[in-house]
Write a protein that holds these residues in place. Structure first.
Motif, PDB file in Angstrom:
ATOM      1  N   MET A   1       0.702  14.563   1.256  1.00 28.78           N
ATOM      2  CA  MET A   1       2.017  15.083   1.606  1.00 28.78           C
ATOM      3  C   MET A   1       3.100  14.112   1.129  1.00 28.78           C
ATOM      4  SD  MET A   1       1.329  16.450   5.494  1.00 28.78           S
ATOM      5  CE  MET A   1       0.800  14.825   6.041  1.00 28.78           C
ATOM      6  N   PRO A   2       4.337  14.590   0.964  1.00 28.79           N
ATOM      7  CA  PRO A   2       5.410  13.680   0.576  1.00 28.79           C
ATOM      8  C   PRO A   2       5.529  12.474   1.501  1.00 28.79           C
ATOM      9  CG  PRO A   2       6.157  15.943   0.374  1.00 28.79           C
ATOM     10  CD  PRO A   2       4.805  15.995   1.013  1.00 28.79           C
ATOM     11  N   SER A   3       5.285  12.679   2.801  1.00 25.75           N
ATOM     12  CA  SER A   3       5.397  11.573   3.749  1.00 25.75           C
ATOM     13  C   SER A   3       4.306  10.518   3.562  1.00 25.75           C
ATOM     14  CB  SER A   3       5.337  12.122   5.182  1.00 25.75           C
ATOM     15  OG  SER A   3       4.116  12.807   5.403  1.00 25.75           O
ATOM     16  N   GLN A   4       3.273  10.838   2.747  1.00 23.92           N
ATOM     17  CA  GLN A   4       2.189   9.889   2.491  1.00 23.92           C
ATOM     18  C   GLN A   4       2.275   9.231   1.113  1.00 23.92           C
ATOM     19  OE1 GLN A   4      -0.900  12.902   3.254  1.00 23.92           O
ATOM     20  NE2 GLN A   4      -1.710  11.553   4.856  1.00 23.92           N
ATOM     21  N   ILE A   5       3.280   9.609   0.335  1.00 23.95           N
ATOM     22  CA  ILE A   5       3.369   9.109  -1.041  1.00 23.95           C
ATOM     23  C   ILE A   5       3.508   7.585  -1.081  1.00 23.95           C
ATOM     24  CG2 ILE A   5       4.943   8.993  -3.029  1.00 23.95           C
ATOM     25  CD1 ILE A   5       3.115  11.317  -3.273  1.00 23.95           C
ATOM     26  N   ILE A   6       4.295   7.013  -0.190  1.00 22.03           N
ATOM     27  CA  ILE A   6       4.469   5.550  -0.199  1.00 22.03           C
ATOM     28  C   ILE A   6       3.120   4.858  -0.011  1.00 22.03           C
ATOM     29  CG2 ILE A   6       5.514   3.597   1.000  1.00 22.03           C
ATOM     30  CD1 ILE A   6       7.853   5.486   1.722  1.00 22.03           C
ATOM     31  N   ASP A   7       2.364   5.320   0.981  1.00 19.16           N
ATOM     32  CA  ASP A   7       1.051   4.734   1.225  1.00 19.16           C
ATOM     33  C   ASP A   7       0.121   4.985   0.041  1.00 19.16           C
ATOM     34  OD1 ASP A   7       2.131   4.036   3.612  1.00 19.16           O
ATOM     35  OD2 ASP A   7       0.933   5.388   4.844  1.00 19.16           O
ATOM     36  N   PHE A   8       0.230   6.148  -0.560  1.00 15.98           N
ATOM     37  CA  PHE A   8      -0.550   6.494  -1.754  1.00 15.98           C
ATOM     38  C   PHE A   8      -0.268   5.501  -2.884  1.00 15.98           C
ATOM     39  CE2 PHE A   8      -0.671   8.797  -5.822  1.00 15.98           C
ATOM     40  CZ  PHE A   8      -1.938   9.372  -5.810  1.00 15.98           C
ATOM     41  N   LEU A   9       1.022   5.212  -3.116  1.00 21.10           N
ATOM     42  CA  LEU A   9       1.409   4.277  -4.186  1.00 21.10           C
ATOM     43  C   LEU A   9       0.969   2.848  -3.852  1.00 21.10           C
ATOM     44  CD1 LEU A   9       5.025   5.626  -4.860  1.00 21.10           C
ATOM     45  CD2 LEU A   9       2.997   5.967  -6.293  1.00 21.10           C
ATOM     46  N   ALA A  10       1.038   2.496  -2.576  1.00 17.40           N
ATOM     47  CA  ALA A  10       0.604   1.156  -2.182  1.00 17.40           C
ATOM     48  C   ALA A  10      -0.876   0.972  -2.462  1.00 17.40           C
ATOM     49  CB  ALA A  10       0.905   0.925  -0.709  1.00 17.40           C
ATOM     50  N   LEU A  11      -1.676   2.024  -2.282  1.00 13.18           N
ATOM     51  CA  LEU A  11      -3.120   1.928  -2.519  1.00 13.18           C
ATOM     52  C   LEU A  11      -3.466   1.950  -4.004  1.00 13.18           C
ATOM     53  CD1 LEU A  11      -4.314   4.336   0.316  1.00 13.18           C
ATOM     54  CD2 LEU A  11      -4.767   1.879   0.199  1.00 13.18           C
ATOM     55  N   THR A  12      -2.817   2.821  -4.768  1.00 11.39           N
ATOM     56  CA  THR A  12      -3.152   2.932  -6.196  1.00 11.39           C
ATOM     57  C   THR A  12      -2.506   1.834  -7.027  1.00 11.39           C
ATOM     58  OG1 THR A  12      -1.280   4.414  -6.597  1.00 11.39           O
ATOM     59  CG2 THR A  12      -3.400   5.435  -6.046  1.00 11.39           C
ATOM     60  N   GLY A  13      -1.390   1.273  -6.494  1.00  9.38           N
ATOM     61  CA  GLY A  13      -0.657   0.296  -7.279  1.00  9.38           C
ATOM     62  C   GLY A  13       0.096   0.953  -8.420  1.00  9.38           C
ATOM     63  N   ASP A  14       0.828   0.165  -9.172  1.00 10.45           N
ATOM     64  CA  ASP A  14       1.616   0.676 -10.283  1.00 10.45           C
ATOM     65  C   ASP A  14       1.635  -0.381 -11.380  1.00 10.45           C
ATOM     66  OD1 ASP A  14       4.576   2.682 -10.476  1.00 10.45           O
ATOM     67  OD2 ASP A  14       3.712   1.434 -12.056  1.00 10.45           O
ATOM     68  N   ALA A  15       0.938  -0.080 -12.485  1.00 10.46           N
ATOM     69  CA  ALA A  15       0.835  -1.063 -13.559  1.00 10.46           C
ATOM     70  C   ALA A  15       2.189  -1.332 -14.204  1.00 10.46           C
ATOM     71  CB  ALA A  15      -0.153  -0.564 -14.607  1.00 10.46           C
TER      72      ALA A  15
ATOM     73  N   ALA B   1      -6.060   9.549  -2.167  1.00 10.71           N
ATOM     74  CA  ALA B   1      -5.835  10.808  -1.442  1.00 10.71           C
ATOM     75  C   ALA B   1      -6.948  11.060  -0.429  1.00 10.71           C
ATOM     76  CB  ALA B   1      -5.746  11.968  -2.435  1.00 10.71           C
ATOM     77  N   LYS B   2      -8.186  10.729  -0.816  1.00 18.50           N
ATOM     78  CA  LYS B   2      -9.320  10.915   0.098  1.00 18.50           C
ATOM     79  C   LYS B   2      -9.168  10.033   1.336  1.00 18.50           C
ATOM     80  CE  LYS B   2     -14.298  10.040   0.357  1.00 18.50           C
ATOM     81  NZ  LYS B   2     -15.479   9.486  -0.362  1.00 18.50           N
ATOM     82  N   TRP B   3      -8.810   8.770   1.120  1.00 25.16           N
ATOM     83  CA  TRP B   3      -8.633   7.851   2.256  1.00 25.16           C
ATOM     84  C   TRP B   3      -7.520   8.334   3.181  1.00 25.16           C
ATOM     85  CZ3 TRP B   3      -8.766   2.535  -0.768  1.00 25.16           C
ATOM     86  CH2 TRP B   3     -10.093   2.235  -1.100  1.00 25.16           C
ATOM     87  N   LEU B   4      -6.406   8.769   2.593  1.00 25.76           N
ATOM     88  CA  LEU B   4      -5.274   9.191   3.418  1.00 25.76           C
ATOM     89  C   LEU B   4      -5.568  10.500   4.149  1.00 25.76           C
ATOM     90  CD1 LEU B   4      -2.342   8.244   1.023  1.00 25.76           C
ATOM     91  CD2 LEU B   4      -2.932   7.142   3.191  1.00 25.76           C
ATOM     92  N   ALA B   5      -6.390  11.359   3.543  1.00 25.90           N
ATOM     93  CA  ALA B   5      -6.802  12.573   4.247  1.00 25.90           C
ATOM     94  C   ALA B   5      -7.672  12.227   5.450  1.00 25.90           C
ATOM     95  CB  ALA B   5      -7.559  13.491   3.295  1.00 25.90           C
ATOM     96  N   GLU B   6      -8.481  11.175   5.280  1.00 24.25           N
ATOM     97  CA  GLU B   6      -9.400  10.796   6.356  1.00 24.25           C
ATOM     98  C   GLU B   6      -8.735   9.939   7.415  1.00 24.25           C
ATOM     99  OE1 GLU B   6     -13.837   8.723   6.885  1.00 24.25           O
ATOM    100  OE2 GLU B   6     -12.934   8.951   4.889  1.00 24.25           O
ATOM    101  N   PHE B   7      -7.893   8.992   6.967  1.00 22.25           N
ATOM    102  CA  PHE B   7      -7.331   8.014   7.907  1.00 22.25           C
ATOM    103  C   PHE B   7      -5.831   8.174   8.135  1.00 22.25           C
ATOM    104  CE2 PHE B   7     -10.987   5.711   5.832  1.00 22.25           C
ATOM    105  CZ  PHE B   7     -11.852   5.830   6.903  1.00 22.25           C
TER     106      PHE B   7
ATOM    107  N   GLY C   1      -3.849   3.305   8.869  1.00 19.45           N
ATOM    108  CA  GLY C   1      -5.152   3.832   9.245  1.00 19.45           C
ATOM    109  C   GLY C   1      -6.241   3.392   8.302  1.00 19.45           C
ATOM    110  N   VAL C   2      -5.934   3.371   7.023  1.00 19.28           N
ATOM    111  CA  VAL C   2      -6.908   2.900   6.027  1.00 19.28           C
ATOM    112  C   VAL C   2      -7.241   1.437   6.279  1.00 19.28           C
ATOM    113  CG1 VAL C   2      -7.290   2.441   3.575  1.00 19.28           C
ATOM    114  CG2 VAL C   2      -6.173   4.579   4.286  1.00 19.28           C
ATOM    115  N   MET C   3      -6.196   0.628   6.509  1.00 20.11           N
ATOM    116  CA  MET C   3      -6.427  -0.806   6.741  1.00 20.11           C
ATOM    117  C   MET C   3      -7.248  -1.027   8.018  1.00 20.11           C
ATOM    118  SD  MET C   3      -2.610  -2.133   5.663  1.00 20.11           S
ATOM    119  CE  MET C   3      -2.914  -3.864   6.040  1.00 20.11           C
ATOM    120  N   ALA C   4      -6.955  -0.245   9.050  1.00 18.95           N
ATOM    121  CA  ALA C   4      -7.667  -0.411  10.318  1.00 18.95           C
ATOM    122  C   ALA C   4      -9.128  -0.004  10.203  1.00 18.95           C
ATOM    123  CB  ALA C   4      -6.981   0.404  11.402  1.00 18.95           C
TER     124      ALA C   4
END
Length: 925
Positions: free
Chosen positions: A166-180, A196-202, A207-210
């Motif tokens: 979701m748009p509200s998860q994009i920041i966390d998505f970018l933090a996990l994938t990084g940006d070259a 996306a899989k981690w954020l869907a689950e956690f 939540g991913v970090m925890a």
């Protein structure tokens, strides 16, 4: 909604540079990127936004460089061929009239994010023009991303489809994938699918970090190894939305284009198409939001129009004769007035327009009136200009008495632009305007409701290729704006006479279009034009409000809000500000430890309505906050406000009805919006108790019963649905009996509720997922319900499929009476937009037909009431009409209204009307 387009300048430039070949002009100067940017900017202007800005990075470091020394360290320097195009790009952008924004210490993304959220909060639709994936975190209910290179639009559904989050998860998505490119670290080997899989689950980065210890394999090792740096990655990926700015969204109107500078730049860089368009006048159009409002000019005012801005375009450039050539005549003598009265007597069609002191027709005074009888020939008769040194003007009463026979003659055809406003203005002076045969606003609206806004400035630009003189050019803007009565006569003449002239020209452009499609001509002549005087009379009549009752309700709401505050304090264990998102965030998520299921674009736990609904089943406080907010909205919007807007002239509240604002043909209401008073809560329904009748009179409410569902039955021809309505029982119970294979008396309450949800949901394209959410069942069960429904009502499925097919084939769908709704996104590459257009295609024939039916009913009822003084039509609220009826005439009016509403259309099922009567609207409803 007004629209703001924010252009990501850096994204534009780089994208154009890499997408286009290395072009150059005769001087050998590189022009490829510049060519791409100019074409994108020209396309943006054709969208005619109300506000717009070109945002680029300012020179120097930003706060992210201070956070992380290696930020963007891997980014190569700008190629020389690209660098040399930056300065001419900014020169062209400025010459086109775009505001250019460069804020030191932050990136362009942060400026865009701040403006986008500010605009969204102000009810402004935002389009961010970019190819930067980071911007997806800004997408919201009124914020979309547009990639002009690929011609794609990204809304919430598009973000989910593209990124899997979701748009509200994009920041966390970018933090996990990084940006070259930006050198944001992220988790090594974590790609988009894994993130996306981690954020869907956690749910979130936290939540991913925890739960990092639950992730196995080498990717789990990478995750655990990078845990310390992930908060920094999130901070670097987060677009700031609170940058202190010296300007806001509404300060971003397009400035006047510098035509000579543009011509010079286009010629130098050999942009032949742009130069040709410029010479044709297209690039000189302005897009300031202060175009003439439909209806008349207001008392809101300001000095400051420059001398240059007041110069009209030359006849050679526009095809319009200017006042300097004598085609627009200022009428200040009796001889001139007599000559124009003679012209009006012999005119085949008379275009007219009033100038006033206010946009509110019920409070405005007339300042002048203009007429046109042939294109290019118009006059302005000033009646109330009162600035110091104003020249003598004809007596207002004498002029209006001289014009009255012509204005009231139904055999003399007249034309207006949003004529309802002018009809109401002239009614203040005892003139009952008749014979309005045409309205250029409604001609445009019926021809294509979605092609453009239907105010005069927009229509002149689209259908005549002409830029009208703007109100702000003659009266200024902002705090210094003056009333039209203060505008000097020569300037006022140029502006006001143009109104009548352009209205006539628009009619000549639009009327042949309508005549070419007989069904549209019938909608225009039989529905929209006859409705104008009906709505005008309803607006003038207004509705009686019980101010004492509203004040009592305000006190009761305030008392209940105070009780909710005390309960909230008890639940939290201390006092806090329920209206402060920051304090509420601390109480819910830090102190009570509730799970934040939705985040803001900055990654903070959200406390908006959707977020609170998501956690209302796990703790009492979120539901209490929602109840508190609902009461606060009722109080501020209705119980406190309605008494304050009672018209001192009439002692009543007068709304404004709009024919040209809803694409499906529905009428809308504003100032105040009487169609949006809530009815689902006891407090909301109670507000209707303040809508009363005078002594000896009653309020009558007549409401169509399940009209859109009946239209579905008619249009689909489904035998089962037709049978359910003809038998006259509970259609939802009958549907449930069919779907579940039961006798009607065996249907349970939950089964009836499911059938009702399907019956109404299908008209709005509800999916199995949506039905599951509404019913509180799993998706499989909801899908089974829908499958059974379509098996029992195959005609409905066939109608929906055929309608979607027709929409794709023709680009539009039609109502039963021939009104068309064009659907631009049917061919969109974005699946979300395309599916939304398909849902609209199915719904529009039903909603539009319902709108046409109640309009036809209003015309018929008004004709019956015309010779009576014991009943008046007061309000139209979607499928309901509200009347004020003398007590001794109630039964006669009830029968007549019901008969005319039921007879407004011939459907293959009965068109039923429920009529109620009471001392107030709530009792009658």
């Amino acid at each position: 909604m007004p629209k703001l387009i924010l252009i990501d300048g850096s994204s534009y430039l780089y994208r154009a540079f890499h997408a286009l070949p290395p072009l150059s002009n005769a001087r050998g100067e590189p022009t490829g990127a510049l060519f791409g940017v100019v074409n994108m900017l020209r396309a943006t202007l054709k969208a005619k936004p109300d506000y717009l800005a070109f945002v680029s990075d300012a020179p120097g470091p930003t706060f992210r460089d201070a956070l992380y020394a290696q930020y963007k360290a891997n980014r190569p320097p700008m190629p020389d061929d690209l660098r040399s195009q930056v300065e001419p790009m900014l020169a062209i952008v400025g010459a086109l009239g775009f505001p250019i924004l460069r804020v030191p210490g932050v990136e362009a993304d942060d400026v865009i994010g701040t403006l986008a959220l500010q605009a969204q909060a102000q009810g402004i639709e935002v389009e961010v023009s970019t190819s930067d994936k980071d911007m997806a975190q800004l997408v919201g209910s009124h914020v979309t991303l547009v990639n002009t290179m690929s011609n794609t639009v990204l809304d919430g559904a598009g973000v989910m489809e593209k990124f899997g989050v979701m748009p509200s998860q994009i920041i966390d998505f970018l933090a996990l994938t990084g940006d070259a490119i930006d050198n944001i670290p992220g988790v090594p080997k974590c790609g988009p699918k894994t993130a996306a899989k981690w954020l869907a689950e956690f749910d979130s980065l936290d939540g991913v970090m925890a739960n990092a210890d639950k992730v196995g394999g080498k990717i789990g090792e990478s995750l655990r190894a990078t845990l310390p740096q992930l908060p920094l990655s999130r901070q670097l990926a987060t677009i700031k939305t609170d940058v202190p700015l010296e300007f806001g969204p509404t300060d971003l109107a397009r400035r006047e284009a510098d035509v000579e500078r543009l011509r010079e730049l286009y010629a130098r860089y050999e942009f032949k198409a742009a130069l040709k368009e410029l010479d044709a006048g297209a690039d000189t159009s302005t897009s300031a939001p202060a175009g003439r409002e439909v209806g008349g000019e207001g008392a809101a005012g300001a000095h400051g129009a420059t001398e240059a801005a007041l110069q009209p375009p030359s006849p050679a450039e526009t095809g319009f004769a200017s006042s300097a050539n004598g085609a627009y005549e200022l009428v200040t003598t009796q001889a001139q007035l007599d000559a124009w009265l003679e012209k009006l007597r012999h005119a085949g069609l008379i275009a007219f327009d009033t100038e006033t002191t206010s946009l509110d027709a019920m409070r405005a005074d007339i300042v002048g009136i203009s007429f046109a009888v042939e294109p290019g020939q118009a006059c302005y008769i000033p009646l109330g200009h009162d600035y110091p040194g104003a020249p003598p003007q004809l007596d207002r009463g004498d002029v209006l008495r001289a014009l009255q026979p012509m204005l009231e003659d139904p055999t003399r055809p007249k034309l207006g632009q949003h004529a309802k406003y002018d009809i109401n203005i002239l009614s203040h002076y005892g003139i009952t305007v008749q014979g309005v045969k045409h309205d250029s606003m409604l001609e445009s609206y019926v021809w294509n409701a979605t092609a453009t806004r239907h105010d005069m400035d927009s229509l002149a630009r689209k259908y005549l290729g002409y830029e009208t003189v703007k109100y702000e050019q003659v009266a200024g803007k902002g705090a210094k704006q003056i009333s039209f009565s203060q505008v000097d006569l020569d300037t006022a003449c140029r502006y006001a006479a143009e109104d009548a002239d352009v209205t006539l020209r628009l009619h000549h452009a639009l009327w042949p279009k309508l005549q070419s499609v007989p069904s549209l001509q019938r909608v225009y002549e039989e529905i929209e034009i006859p409705l104008v005087p009906v709505l005008a009379e309803m607006e003038r009549r207004g509705v009686l409000i019980d101010g004492d009752e509203l004040r009592r309700q305000s006190q009761q709401l305030g008392k209940r809000m105070l009780e909710l505050q005390q309960q909230a304090y008890a639940l939290a264990g201390h006092e806090f500000n329920l209206d402060s998102p920051k304090q509420l965030q601390a109480v819910l998520f830090d102190e009570l430890g509730l799970e934040a299921r939705l985040k803001t674009p900055t990654g903070q736990p959200s406390t908006n309505e959707e977020a609170l609904e998501a956690i209302a089943d796990v703790h009492e406080l979120p539901r209490l906050i929602l109840d508190y907010r609902g009461l606060a909205k009722l109080r501020s919007t209705y119980t406190d406000k309605l008494s304050a807007i009672v018209n001192p002239r009439t002692g009543r509240v007068h709304t404004s009805y709009h024919q040209g604002s809803v694409a499906t043909g529905r009428i809308s209401s504003s100032d105040p919006n009487l169609q949006n008073i809530p009815v689902r809560t006891e407090e909301g329904r109670r507000i209707r108790q303040a809508f009363i009748a005078p002594p000896g009179w009653k309020v009558m409410a007549a409401d169509y019963s399940q009209i859109e569902l009946r239209i579905m039955a008619h249009l689909s021809g489904d035998e089962g649905l037709l049978k359910a309505f003809h038998e006259g029982g509970d259609v939802h119970r009958a549907t449930a009996a069919e779907v579940f294979g039961l006798k009607p008396e065996e249907v349970s309450a939950n089964q009836r509720r499911a059938a009702k949800a399907i019956n109404f949901g299908l008209m709005y394209g509800m999916s199995a997922f949506g039905l599951a959410r509404q019913l509180g069942v799993d998706r499989g069960e909801a899908s089974d319900y829908m499958g059974r429904y379509f098996s029992r009502y195959p005609g409905v499925r066939a109608f929906m499929d055929a309608t979607r097919e027709q929409a794709h084939r023709d680009g539009y769908v039609e109502t039963l009476f021939g009104r068309r709704l064009y659907l631009e996104n049917l061919t969109s590459r974005n699946a979300g937009l395309r599916q939304g257009a398909e849902r609209a295609a199915v719904n529009a024939p039903m909603q539009g037909t319902a709108a046409d039916i109640i309009k036809r009913a209003m015309i018929a009822v008004a004709a019956w009431l015309a010779e009576r003084d014991d009943a008046h039509m007061l309000m139209q609220v979607h499928d309901e009409l509200v009347f004020e009826v003398r007590a001794d005439a109630v039964e006669e009016v009830r029968r007549a209204v019901s008969e005319r509403m039921s007879g407004a259309a011939k459907l293959s099922v009965p068109l039923l009307v429920d009529v109620g009567v009471g001392a107030n609207w709530d009792e009658a409803h």
